[in-house]
Design a protein around this motif. Structure first.
Motif, PDB file in Angstrom:
ATOM      1  N   THR A   1       0.811  -1.218   0.000  1.00 30.64           N
ATOM      2  CA  THR A   1       0.000   0.000   0.000  1.00 30.64           C
ATOM      3  C   THR A   1       0.844   1.268   0.000  1.00 30.64           C
ATOM      4  N   GLU A   2       2.154   1.158   0.232  1.00 24.80           N
ATOM      5  CA  GLU A   2       3.030   2.327   0.248  1.00 24.80           C
ATOM      6  C   GLU A   2       3.957   2.382  -0.966  1.00 24.80           C
ATOM      7  N   ARG A   3       3.891   1.404  -1.821  1.00 25.73           N
ATOM      8  CA  ARG A   3       4.777   1.367  -2.986  1.00 25.73           C
ATOM      9  C   ARG A   3       4.266   2.275  -4.105  1.00 25.73           C
ATOM     10  N   ARG A   4       5.178   2.662  -4.990  1.00 25.19           N
ATOM     11  CA  ARG A   4       4.788   3.452  -6.160  1.00 25.19           C
ATOM     12  C   ARG A   4       4.130   2.536  -7.187  1.00 25.19           C
ATOM     13  N   HIS A   5       3.047   3.009  -7.762  1.00 23.50           N
ATOM     14  CA  HIS A   5       2.353   2.240  -8.797  1.00 23.50           C
ATOM     15  C   HIS A   5       3.057   2.482 -10.131  1.00 23.50           C
ATOM     16  N   PRO A   6       3.465   1.427 -10.832  1.00 20.49           N
ATOM     17  CA  PRO A   6       4.215   1.623 -12.080  1.00 20.49           C
ATOM     18  C   PRO A   6       3.430   2.311 -13.193  1.00 20.49           C
ATOM     19  N   ARG A   7       2.102   2.251 -13.124  1.00 19.19           N
ATOM     20  CA  ARG A   7       1.295   2.855 -14.189  1.00 19.19           C
ATOM     21  C   ARG A   7       0.985   4.330 -13.941  1.00 19.19           C
ATOM     22  N   SER A   8       1.343   4.850 -12.773  1.00 19.02           N
ATOM     23  CA  SER A   8       0.952   6.227 -12.466  1.00 19.02           C
ATOM     24  C   SER A   8       2.135   7.147 -12.167  1.00 19.02           C
ATOM     25  N   THR A   9       3.306   6.786 -12.643  1.00 19.28           N
ATOM     26  CA  THR A   9       4.479   7.621 -12.361  1.00 19.28           C
ATOM     27  C   THR A   9       4.356   9.013 -12.980  1.00 19.28           C
ATOM     28  N   GLY A  10       3.547   9.158 -14.038  1.00 23.22           N
ATOM     29  CA  GLY A  10       3.340  10.467 -14.654  1.00 23.22           C
ATOM     30  C   GLY A  10       2.071  11.167 -14.197  1.00 23.22           C
ATOM     31  N   LEU A  11       1.503  10.715 -13.075  1.00 23.26           N
ATOM     32  CA  LEU A  11       0.213  11.235 -12.607  1.00 23.26           C
ATOM     33  C   LEU A  11       0.213  12.753 -12.460  1.00 23.26           C
ATOM     34  N   GLY A  12       1.283  13.317 -11.952  1.00 20.86           N
ATOM     35  CA  GLY A  12       1.321  14.751 -11.669  1.00 20.86           C
ATOM     36  C   GLY A  12       1.270  15.636 -12.893  1.00 20.86           C
TER      37      GLY A  12
ATOM     38  N   MET B   1      -7.901   6.193 -13.042  1.00 20.02           N
ATOM     39  CA  MET B   1      -8.600   5.665 -11.872  1.00 20.02           C
ATOM     40  C   MET B   1      -9.679   4.668 -12.271  1.00 20.02           C
ATOM     41  N   ASP B   2     -10.392   4.952 -13.364  1.00 23.13           N
ATOM     42  CA  ASP B   2     -11.394   4.011 -13.855  1.00 23.13           C
ATOM     43  C   ASP B   2     -10.762   2.661 -14.182  1.00 23.13           C
ATOM     44  N   ASP B   3      -9.605   2.705 -14.828  1.00 26.74           N
ATOM     45  CA  ASP B   3      -8.939   1.469 -15.224  1.00 26.74           C
ATOM     46  C   ASP B   3      -8.486   0.654 -14.022  1.00 26.74           C
ATOM     47  N   GLU B   4      -8.213   1.326 -12.916  1.00 23.11           N
ATOM     48  CA  GLU B   4      -7.705   0.652 -11.721  1.00 23.11           C
ATOM     49  C   GLU B   4      -8.824   0.131 -10.816  1.00 23.11           C
ATOM     50  N   GLU B   5     -10.034   0.630 -10.988  1.00 20.91           N
ATOM     51  CA  GLU B   5     -11.129   0.288 -10.067  1.00 20.91           C
ATOM     52  C   GLU B   5     -11.427  -1.206  -9.979  1.00 20.91           C
ATOM     53  N   PRO B   6     -11.328  -1.984 -11.084  1.00 19.71           N
ATOM     54  CA  PRO B   6     -11.604  -3.418 -10.959  1.00 19.71           C
ATOM     55  C   PRO B   6     -10.703  -4.143  -9.965  1.00 19.71           C
ATOM     56  N   VAL B   7      -9.540  -3.576  -9.674  1.00 20.79           N
ATOM     57  CA  VAL B   7      -8.661  -4.188  -8.673  1.00 20.79           C
ATOM     58  C   VAL B   7      -9.391  -4.280  -7.331  1.00 20.79           C
ATOM     59  N   VAL B   8     -10.178  -3.267  -7.032  1.00 22.78           N
ATOM     60  CA  VAL B   8     -10.912  -3.224  -5.763  1.00 22.78           C
ATOM     61  C   VAL B   8     -11.949  -4.336  -5.701  1.00 22.78           C
ATOM     62  N   THR B   9     -12.777  -4.434  -6.717  1.00 22.10           N
ATOM     63  CA  THR B   9     -13.848  -5.427  -6.688  1.00 22.10           C
ATOM     64  C   THR B   9     -13.298  -6.852  -6.725  1.00 22.10           C
ATOM     65  N   ARG B  10     -12.188  -7.051  -7.431  1.00 22.23           N
ATOM     66  CA  ARG B  10     -11.582  -8.386  -7.427  1.00 22.23           C
ATOM     67  C   ARG B  10     -11.041  -8.741  -6.045  1.00 22.23           C
ATOM     68  N   ALA B  11     -10.445  -7.773  -5.373  1.00 19.91           N
ATOM     69  CA  ALA B  11      -9.912  -8.023  -4.034  1.00 19.91           C
ATOM     70  C   ALA B  11     -11.029  -8.388  -3.059  1.00 19.91           C
ATOM     71  N   VAL B  12     -12.139  -7.683  -3.146  1.00 19.64           N
ATOM     72  CA  VAL B  12     -13.270  -7.967  -2.260  1.00 19.64           C
ATOM     73  C   VAL B  12     -13.883  -9.326  -2.591  1.00 19.64           C
ATOM     74  N   ALA B  13     -13.993  -9.639  -3.877  1.00 17.22           N
ATOM     75  CA  ALA B  13     -14.560 -10.935  -4.270  1.00 17.22           C
ATOM     76  C   ALA B  13     -13.691 -12.092  -3.774  1.00 17.22           C
ATOM     77  N   ARG B  14     -12.363 -11.936  -3.835  1.00 15.22           N
ATOM     78  CA  ARG B  14     -11.474 -12.993  -3.346  1.00 15.22           C
ATOM     79  C   ARG B  14     -11.643 -13.217  -1.844  1.00 15.22           C
ATOM     80  N   ALA B  15     -12.057 -12.183  -1.147  1.00 19.71           N
ATOM     81  CA  ALA B  15     -12.204 -12.282   0.311  1.00 19.71           C
ATOM     82  C   ALA B  15     -13.576 -12.783   0.736  1.00 19.71           C
ATOM     83  N   ARG B  16     -14.435 -13.173  -0.214  1.00 15.61           N
ATOM     84  CA  ARG B  16     -15.821 -13.514   0.131  1.00 15.61           C
ATOM     85  C   ARG B  16     -15.941 -14.571   1.226  1.00 15.61           C
TER      86      ARG B  16
END
Length: 268
Positions: free
Chosen positions: A6-17, A28-43
Motif C-alpha cells: 500500500t506504500e509502494r509506487r504504482h508503475p502505471r501512475s508515475t506520470g500522474l502529476g 482511476m477508472d482502469d484501476e477500479e476493478p482491482v478493488v472489486t476483485r480483491a473484495v470478491a477474493r475475500a468472500r
C-alpha cells in the motif's frame, strides 16, 4: 526496508502529476476493478465474519470496531448507519477510532501511534463480544495494540497488505489485496474503497441472518423523521399490499416501527 504494497509506487501512475483531469479519471477508472476483485477474493472470509457478527448480536454481545485514519472514518460511518438501517439497539455496535483530522472528543479516541488508548477503550469487552479491527497497513499501533490486548475476545482483522501483522493476530483475518495506490500511499483510494465494501458486506449479511430483512426490505426500520416515515410507508404497502393510509395507520399504532406494523396487519 521494503515498503508494504500500500506504500509502494504504482508503475502505471508515475506520470500522474502531469495529467489533465480527464486522464486522471481514466487512470482511476482502469484501476477500479482491482478493488472489486480483491473484495470478491475475500468472500469466504467476509461470510465467516458476518456469521460471527450475527452470532454475537443474537447472544446480546457487543461488536466494537477499531480503526485509524481513513479506516477509522469508515468504521465510524458504518456504525452510525446500523441503528437507523437495522434497528440495532444503542451500544450494540460502537466505534473507537484514531484520527488527527477530527477534533470532536466524542469520536476521537487517540492518535494513530497511540498504542495504549485502544486497549483501554475495549477493556470492558468479554468472551461474548467481537472486536473488528481495520487498518490498510495492518500495522497501525493504535489498532494492532488493541487486538493484541483483546484477551478472551473474538477478533476480526481487515487489512490490505498480505504480510500485515494484524492478520496474524486475529481469529478472522480478511485480506483485501488492493496493491499500490495510484497516488502513492493514499490509502483513502483503493484500500479505503475496498474496506467500505467489506464493511457493508459483513454488516448487511449479518443482519440478514439476524432476521432484520424481509424480502429485500429493512423491517427493523423506525420512522424517526419525514424521510424514514415515507420509506416506512412504502415498505409496509409493498409487503402487506395495503394502501398508504392503512400503512400509516398501522405504523402510527406501532410507533413507526416497520416490523411491528407488519405483524399488526398480518394478525387475524
Amino acid at each position: 526496508m521494503t515498503p508494504p504494497n500500500t506504500e509502494r509506487r504504482h508503475p502505471r501512475s508515475t506520470g500522474l502529476g502531469a495529467l489533465d483531469a480527464n486522464a486522471v479519471l481514466s487512470l482511476m477508472d482502469d484501476e477500479e476493478p482491482v478493488v472489486t476483485r480483491a473484495v470478491a477474493r475475500a468472500r469466504p472470509a467476509l461470510a465467516a465474519a458476518a456469521v460471527e457478527m450475527a452470532r454475537t448480536c443474537a447472544s446480546g454481545g457487543t461488536v466494537a470496531f477499531v480503526g485509524g485514519g481513513t479506516s477509522g472514518h469508515l468504521v465510524l460511518q458504518e456504525v452510525a448507519e446500523l441503528g437507523p438501517t437495522f434497528g440495532a439497539p444503542p451500544g450494540r455496535f460502537r466505534a473507537h477510532i484514531a484520527s488527527s483530522s477530527l477534533h470532536d472528543p466524542a469520536v476521537v479516541t487517540a492518535r494513530e501511534d497511540d498504542g495504549e488508548a485502544g486497549p483501554a477503550a475495549v477493556a470492558d469487552l468479554g468472551p461474548g463480544d467481537l472486536l473488528i479491527a481495520v487498518a490498510a497497513s495492518g500495522s497501525t499501533p493504535f489498532v494492532l495494540a488493541t487486538v493484541r490486548n483483546a484477551h478472551g475476545i473474538r477478533t476480526c482483522g481487515i487489512a490490505n497488505n498480505p504480510d500485515a501483522p494484524l492478520l496474524a493476530e486475529v481469529d478472522f483475518p480478511i485480506l483485501l489485496d488492493t496493491g499500490p495506490e495510484l497516488l502513492t500511499g493514499s490509502t483513502r483510494l483503493k484500500a479505503g474503497t475496498a474496506q467500505k465494501l467489506a464493511l457493508n458486506r459483513i454488516t448487511t449479511a449479518a443482519h440478514v441472518l439476524l432476521g432484520a430483512v424481509r424480502e429485500n426490505h429493512m423491517v427493523e426500520l423506525r420512522g424517526t423523521n419525514d424521510k424514514l416515515r415515507r420509506r416506512a410507508v412504502a415498505i409496509v404497502t409493498d409487503l402487506m399490499g395495503v394502501d398508504e393510509d392503512r400503512a400509516r395507520e398501522a405504523l402510527d399504532a406501532a410507533g413507526w416501527h416497520v416490523r411491528s406494523a407488519v405483524e399488526h396487519l398480518a394478525a387475524p
